[in-house]
Design a protein around this motif. Structure first.
Motif, PDB file in Angstrom:
ATOM      1  N   PRO A 179       0.798  -1.240   0.000  1.00 22.22           N
ATOM      2  CA  PRO A 179       0.000   0.000   0.000  1.00 22.22           C
ATOM      3  C   PRO A 179       0.824   1.280   0.000  1.00 22.22           C
ATOM      4  O   PRO A 179       0.381   2.297  -0.532  1.00 22.22           O
ATOM      5  CB  PRO A 179      -0.812  -0.120   1.309  1.00 22.22           C
ATOM      6  CG  PRO A 179      -0.890  -1.576   1.577  1.00 22.22           C
ATOM      7  CD  PRO A 179       0.412  -2.136   1.093  1.00 22.22           C
ATOM      8  N   MET A 180       2.030   1.242   0.581  1.00 20.94           N
ATOM      9  CA  MET A 180       2.839   2.447   0.695  1.00 20.94           C
ATOM     10  C   MET A 180       3.934   2.543  -0.364  1.00 20.94           C
ATOM     11  O   MET A 180       4.685   3.514  -0.397  1.00 20.94           O
ATOM     12  CB  MET A 180       3.487   2.502   2.088  1.00 20.94           C
ATOM     13  CG  MET A 180       2.508   2.715   3.227  1.00 20.94           C
ATOM     14  SD  MET A 180       1.781   4.370   3.219  1.00 20.94           S
ATOM     15  CE  MET A 180       3.206   5.353   3.673  1.00 20.94           C
ATOM     16  N   LYS A 181       4.028   1.567  -1.252  1.00 26.01           N
ATOM     17  CA  LYS A 181       5.104   1.570  -2.239  1.00 26.01           C
ATOM     18  C   LYS A 181       4.742   2.452  -3.431  1.00 26.01           C
ATOM     19  O   LYS A 181       3.643   2.358  -3.981  1.00 26.01           O
ATOM     20  CB  LYS A 181       5.391   0.152  -2.720  1.00 26.01           C
ATOM     21  CG  LYS A 181       6.576   0.103  -3.693  1.00 26.01           C
ATOM     22  CD  LYS A 181       6.945  -1.311  -4.071  1.00 26.01           C
ATOM     23  CE  LYS A 181       8.138  -1.310  -5.023  1.00 26.01           C
ATOM     24  NZ  LYS A 181       8.560  -2.689  -5.398  1.00 26.01           N
ATOM     25  N   ILE A 182       5.683   3.283  -3.837  1.00 26.07           N
ATOM     26  CA  ILE A 182       5.474   4.143  -5.009  1.00 26.07           C
ATOM     27  C   ILE A 182       5.442   3.289  -6.264  1.00 26.07           C
ATOM     28  O   ILE A 182       6.365   2.516  -6.539  1.00 26.07           O
ATOM     29  CB  ILE A 182       6.574   5.207  -5.104  1.00 26.07           C
ATOM     30  CG1 ILE A 182       6.468   6.183  -3.934  1.00 26.07           C
ATOM     31  CG2 ILE A 182       6.486   5.951  -6.436  1.00 26.07           C
ATOM     32  CD1 ILE A 182       7.585   7.207  -3.871  1.00 26.07           C
ATOM     33  N   ALA A 183       4.376   3.419  -7.037  1.00 23.84           N
ATOM     34  CA  ALA A 183       4.205   2.621  -8.244  1.00 23.84           C
ATOM     35  C   ALA A 183       4.240   3.467  -9.512  1.00 23.84           C
ATOM     36  O   ALA A 183       4.561   2.964 -10.592  1.00 23.84           O
ATOM     37  CB  ALA A 183       2.875   1.866  -8.171  1.00 23.84           C
ATOM     38  N   PHE A 184       3.888   4.752  -9.388  1.00 25.50           N
ATOM     39  CA  PHE A 184       3.796   5.615 -10.566  1.00 25.50           C
ATOM     40  C   PHE A 184       4.575   6.907 -10.344  1.00 25.50           C
ATOM     41  O   PHE A 184       4.768   7.346  -9.209  1.00 25.50           O
ATOM     42  CB  PHE A 184       2.327   5.955 -10.867  1.00 25.50           C
ATOM     43  CG  PHE A 184       1.434   4.761 -10.966  1.00 25.50           C
ATOM     44  CD1 PHE A 184       1.492   3.911 -12.053  1.00 25.50           C
ATOM     45  CD2 PHE A 184       0.522   4.465  -9.952  1.00 25.50           C
ATOM     46  CE1 PHE A 184       0.672   2.803 -12.140  1.00 25.50           C
ATOM     47  CE2 PHE A 184      -0.303   3.362 -10.024  1.00 25.50           C
ATOM     48  CZ  PHE A 184      -0.229   2.522 -11.132  1.00 25.50           C
ATOM     49  N   SER A 185       4.984   7.500 -11.426  1.00 21.06           N
ATOM     50  CA  SER A 185       5.731   8.753 -11.345  1.00 21.06           C
ATOM     51  C   SER A 185       4.835   9.909 -10.918  1.00 21.06           C
ATOM     52  O   SER A 185       3.701  10.030 -11.393  1.00 21.06           O
ATOM     53  CB  SER A 185       6.357   9.089 -12.705  1.00 21.06           C
ATOM     54  OG  SER A 185       6.899  10.401 -12.706  1.00 21.06           O
ATOM     55  N   TYR A 186       5.348  10.735 -10.029  1.00 20.85           N
ATOM     56  CA  TYR A 186       4.640  11.963  -9.648  1.00 20.85           C
ATOM     57  C   TYR A 186       4.442  12.860 -10.854  1.00 20.85           C
ATOM     58  O   TYR A 186       3.499  13.644 -10.914  1.00 20.85           O
ATOM     59  CB  TYR A 186       5.455  12.682  -8.564  1.00 20.85           C
ATOM     60  CG  TYR A 186       4.850  13.968  -8.049  1.00 20.85           C
ATOM     61  CD1 TYR A 186       3.685  13.962  -7.280  1.00 20.85           C
ATOM     62  CD2 TYR A 186       5.448  15.201  -8.318  1.00 20.85           C
ATOM     63  CE1 TYR A 186       3.141  15.142  -6.795  1.00 20.85           C
ATOM     64  CE2 TYR A 186       4.910  16.384  -7.835  1.00 20.85           C
ATOM     65  CZ  TYR A 186       3.754  16.348  -7.069  1.00 20.85           C
ATOM     66  OH  TYR A 186       3.209  17.514  -6.593  1.00 20.85           O
ATOM     67  N   PHE A 187       5.344  12.738 -11.819  1.00 23.40           N
ATOM     68  CA  PHE A 187       5.322  13.605 -12.989  1.00 23.40           C
ATOM     69  C   PHE A 187       4.668  12.939 -14.205  1.00 23.40           C
ATOM     70  O   PHE A 187       4.917  13.335 -15.342  1.00 23.40           O
ATOM     71  CB  PHE A 187       6.758  14.027 -13.339  1.00 23.40           C
ATOM     72  CG  PHE A 187       7.445  14.750 -12.216  1.00 23.40           C
ATOM     73  CD1 PHE A 187       7.184  16.081 -11.951  1.00 23.40           C
ATOM     74  CD2 PHE A 187       8.347  14.074 -11.395  1.00 23.40           C
ATOM     75  CE1 PHE A 187       7.797  16.742 -10.905  1.00 23.40           C
ATOM     76  CE2 PHE A 187       8.970  14.725 -10.343  1.00 23.40           C
ATOM     77  CZ  PHE A 187       8.699  16.064 -10.099  1.00 23.40           C
ATOM     78  N   LYS A 188       3.829  11.949 -13.958  1.00 19.62           N
ATOM     79  CA  LYS A 188       3.125  11.248 -15.044  1.00 19.62           C
ATOM     80  C   LYS A 188       2.391  12.255 -15.923  1.00 19.62           C
ATOM     81  O   LYS A 188       1.572  13.041 -15.448  1.00 19.62           O
ATOM     82  CB  LYS A 188       2.141  10.245 -14.441  1.00 19.62           C
ATOM     83  CG  LYS A 188       1.297   9.475 -15.450  1.00 19.62           C
ATOM     84  CD  LYS A 188       0.390   8.497 -14.718  1.00 19.62           C
ATOM     85  CE  LYS A 188      -0.654   7.862 -15.629  1.00 19.62           C
ATOM     86  NZ  LYS A 188      -0.064   7.036 -16.677  1.00 19.62           N
ATOM     87  N   SER A 189       2.668  12.227 -17.219  1.00 22.32           N
ATOM     88  CA  SER A 189       2.082  13.216 -18.134  1.00 22.32           C
ATOM     89  C   SER A 189       0.973  12.650 -19.010  1.00 22.32           C
ATOM     90  O   SER A 189       0.073  13.383 -19.428  1.00 22.32           O
ATOM     91  CB  SER A 189       3.172  13.816 -19.031  1.00 22.32           C
ATOM     92  OG  SER A 189       3.839  12.788 -19.756  1.00 22.32           O
ATOM     93  N   GLU A 190       1.012  11.349 -19.271  1.00 21.13           N
ATOM     94  CA  GLU A 190      -0.039  10.757 -20.087  1.00 21.13           C
ATOM     95  C   GLU A 190      -1.259  10.463 -19.217  1.00 21.13           C
ATOM     96  O   GLU A 190      -1.131  10.243 -18.017  1.00 21.13           O
ATOM     97  CB  GLU A 190       0.454   9.482 -20.785  1.00 21.13           C
ATOM     98  CG  GLU A 190       0.752   8.319 -19.864  1.00 21.13           C
ATOM     99  CD  GLU A 190       2.149   8.358 -19.275  1.00 21.13           C
ATOM    100  OE1 GLU A 190       2.552   7.336 -18.667  1.00 21.13           O
ATOM    101  OE2 GLU A 190       2.831   9.410 -19.393  1.00 21.13           O
ATOM    102  N   PRO A 191      -2.458  10.461 -19.797  1.00 24.47           N
ATOM    103  CA  PRO A 191      -3.667  10.238 -18.989  1.00 24.47           C
ATOM    104  C   PRO A 191      -3.796   8.798 -18.519  1.00 24.47           C
ATOM    105  O   PRO A 191      -3.249   7.874 -19.119  1.00 24.47           O
ATOM    106  CB  PRO A 191      -4.801  10.605 -19.947  1.00 24.47           C
ATOM    107  CG  PRO A 191      -4.241  10.363 -21.306  1.00 24.47           C
ATOM    108  CD  PRO A 191      -2.786  10.730 -21.212  1.00 24.47           C
TER     109      PRO A 191
END
Length: 266
Positions: A179-191
């Motif tokens: 639950p606490m693991k980062i899976a996606f970029s904070y800077f995700k640009s695509e929808p």
């Protein structure tokens, strides 16, 4: 893909899900709003509005869904309320709630990117709540429109999910490990592209119309508000979840889960 392609696809998806939300909603809103002072707003944002003052204010909400928060603001003391939403079904429900409650609220079925000059300089306060910004592909255009709707000195109030939560995967996603693991970029640009429904009330899944949502960094939100001519006067981060998605992480008390931003039109 242009803005209209995104928003019209989302319109179809919201028209699909609103009857599902009505079916699973444990509260009969048509009855609830006949009670004087009834509100669906939580304690934090209620205190915020009462501190800012609602008496005599004409308020509007962009992406108002079925109008429950607009009706709540008027029940808490606002002079009148107007809600804008892209979903035909949600706006019909909102109009019905306004009729049965007798509250002075107006609801407009409209893509927020299409709001025209007839609404310019009409509102003392504009409210943007949980789940609105993620559906908007262009924040600069959105906040420019929001600014034009406000009277000089009018207030913008945002109460939203913290963008950091967009880095976490949900249990039904293939990227989920912890639950606490980062899976996606904070800077995700695509929808984000979804076809399994957006039923956050009953938590059901179904084959839905394709819908698109977007990650926005805090910087992009701040800059879009500032560029619109609205001066940010307050910003506060909270460790409580308002998304109905990450409530299980509240006990960790390690992440900002929501935020309140208040601005004033120059």
């Amino acid at each position: 893909m242009n803005i209209k392609t995104y928003t019209e696809s989302n319109r179809e998806a919201w028209n699909e899900v609103n009857p599902i939300h009505q079916k699973h909603n444990p509260i009969q809103l048509s009855e609830a709003f006949q009670a004087k002072g009834y509100s669906t707003l939580d304690e934090h944002i209620t205190r915020t509005f009462l501190r800012l003052g609602l008496q005599g204010r004409n308020v509007a909400q962009l992406c108002c869904n079925n109008g429950r928060e607009v009706l709540s603001l008027v029940n808490l003391g606002a002079q009148s309320g107007t809600g804008f939403d892209i979903s035909d079904h949600a706006i019909e429900e909102a109009k019905g709630l306004a009729t049965t409650s007798g509250l002075p609220c107006t609801f407009v079925r409209m893509d927020v990117y299409d709001i025209d000059s007839v609404h310019s300089n009409q509102y003392d306060l504009i409210y943007i709540s949980i789940g609105a910004l993620t559906w908007l592909p262009d924040l600069n255009k959105f906040f420019k429109i929001a600014s034009t709707l406000l009277k000089k000195g009018g207030l913008l109030v945002i109460y939203e999910m913290h963008p950091m939560l967009n880095m976490l995967a949900m249990e039904d996603e293939p990227e989920f490990e912890d639950p606490m693991k980062i899976a996606f970029s904070y800077f995700k640009s695509e929808p984000w592209i979804n076809n399994i429904g957006i039923d956050y009330v009953g938590n059901t899944t179904y084959e839905s119309a394709t819908n698109y949502s977007f990650s926005h960094t805090l910087a992009s939100i701040f800059n879009a508000v500032i560029k619109s001519g609205i001066h940010i006067t307050e910003y506060e981060e909270h460790n409580h979840d308002i998304s109905c998605i990450f409530t299980h992480l509240e006990k960790e008390a390690k992440l900002p889960m929501s935020y309140t931003m208040i601005g004033k039109k120059a």
